[in-house]
Design a protein around this motif. Sequence first.
Motif, PDB file in Angstrom:
ATOM      1  N   VAL A  15      14.479 -32.793   5.394  1.00  0.00           N
ATOM      2  CA  VAL A  15      15.049 -31.833   6.505  1.00  0.00           C
ATOM      3  C   VAL A  15      13.946 -31.106   7.004  1.00  0.00           C
ATOM      4  O   VAL A  15      13.770 -30.739   8.127  1.00  0.00           O
ATOM      5  CB  VAL A  15      16.217 -31.019   5.619  1.00  0.00           C
ATOM      6  CG1 VAL A  15      16.692 -29.957   6.826  1.00  0.00           C
ATOM      7  CG2 VAL A  15      17.314 -32.212   5.482  1.00  0.00           C
ATOM      8  N   LEU A  54      12.029 -32.717   9.575  1.00  0.00           N
ATOM      9  CA  LEU A  54      12.766 -32.947  10.691  1.00  0.00           C
ATOM     10  C   LEU A  54      12.824 -31.529  11.563  1.00  0.00           C
ATOM     11  O   LEU A  54      12.870 -31.824  12.726  1.00  0.00           O
ATOM     12  CB  LEU A  54      14.315 -33.373  10.323  1.00  0.00           C
ATOM     13  CG  LEU A  54      15.308 -33.886  11.329  1.00  0.00           C
ATOM     14  CD1 LEU A  54      14.603 -34.791  12.382  1.00  0.00           C
ATOM     15  CD2 LEU A  54      16.635 -34.201  10.892  1.00  0.00           C
ATOM     16  N   THR A 105      16.905 -38.079  16.203  1.00  0.00           N
ATOM     17  CA  THR A 105      18.146 -38.641  15.864  1.00  0.00           C
ATOM     18  C   THR A 105      18.098 -39.803  15.102  1.00  0.00           C
ATOM     19  O   THR A 105      19.099 -40.157  14.077  1.00  0.00           O
ATOM     20  CB  THR A 105      19.020 -38.816  17.157  1.00  0.00           C
ATOM     21  OG1 THR A 105      18.325 -39.902  17.992  1.00  0.00           O
ATOM     22  CG2 THR A 105      19.341 -37.728  17.894  1.00  0.00           C
ATOM     23  N   ILE A 110      17.474 -38.962  11.423  1.00  0.00           N
ATOM     24  CA  ILE A 110      18.743 -38.118  11.158  1.00  0.00           C
ATOM     25  C   ILE A 110      19.637 -39.274  10.544  1.00  0.00           C
ATOM     26  O   ILE A 110      20.480 -39.087   9.357  1.00  0.00           O
ATOM     27  CB  ILE A 110      19.554 -37.454  11.847  1.00  0.00           C
ATOM     28  CG1 ILE A 110      18.487 -36.141  12.123  1.00  0.00           C
ATOM     29  CG2 ILE A 110      20.867 -36.972  11.566  1.00  0.00           C
ATOM     30  CD1 ILE A 110      19.028 -35.241  13.512  1.00  0.00           C
ATOM     31  N   VAL A 147      21.238 -39.950   6.746  1.00  0.00           N
ATOM     32  CA  VAL A 147      22.738 -39.682   6.401  1.00  0.00           C
ATOM     33  C   VAL A 147      23.052 -40.981   5.700  1.00  0.00           C
ATOM     34  O   VAL A 147      24.027 -41.080   4.816  1.00  0.00           O
ATOM     35  CB  VAL A 147      23.429 -39.787   7.850  1.00  0.00           C
ATOM     36  CG1 VAL A 147      24.834 -39.887   7.478  1.00  0.00           C
ATOM     37  CG2 VAL A 147      23.222 -38.348   8.230  1.00  0.00           C
TER      38      VAL A 147
END
Length: 102
Positions: free
Chosen positions: A64, A67, A93, A96, A100
């Motif tokens: 994170v 990012l 993206t 991400i 996820v």
Amino acid sequence: MTANDTEEQGPYWYAADKPALLGRLRRIEGQVRGVHRMVEEDTYCIDVLTQISAATKALQAVAVGLLEGHIAHCVMEAAENGTDPSAKVKEATDAIARLVRS
């Protein structure tokens, strides 16, 4: 994606934070070695799972942070330079989505 998949080569924005980043990664590496040792020593499964969760969360925190830096530095730099930042946004993206899914 690997470093060879991108047209850019370092040093990257995190160069100034590299010692701290490497320190965090060394601690995570130690956590993973600890999990390995726990399995070798037949430690109770829930205790092993607790340590795996801690190592996973630590890696997620590093991800994170990277990012956030990508968005704050790479995406913003592209926009400030008059370059279309959409490729950098797409990289973010995609990253991400990988985070996820994991």
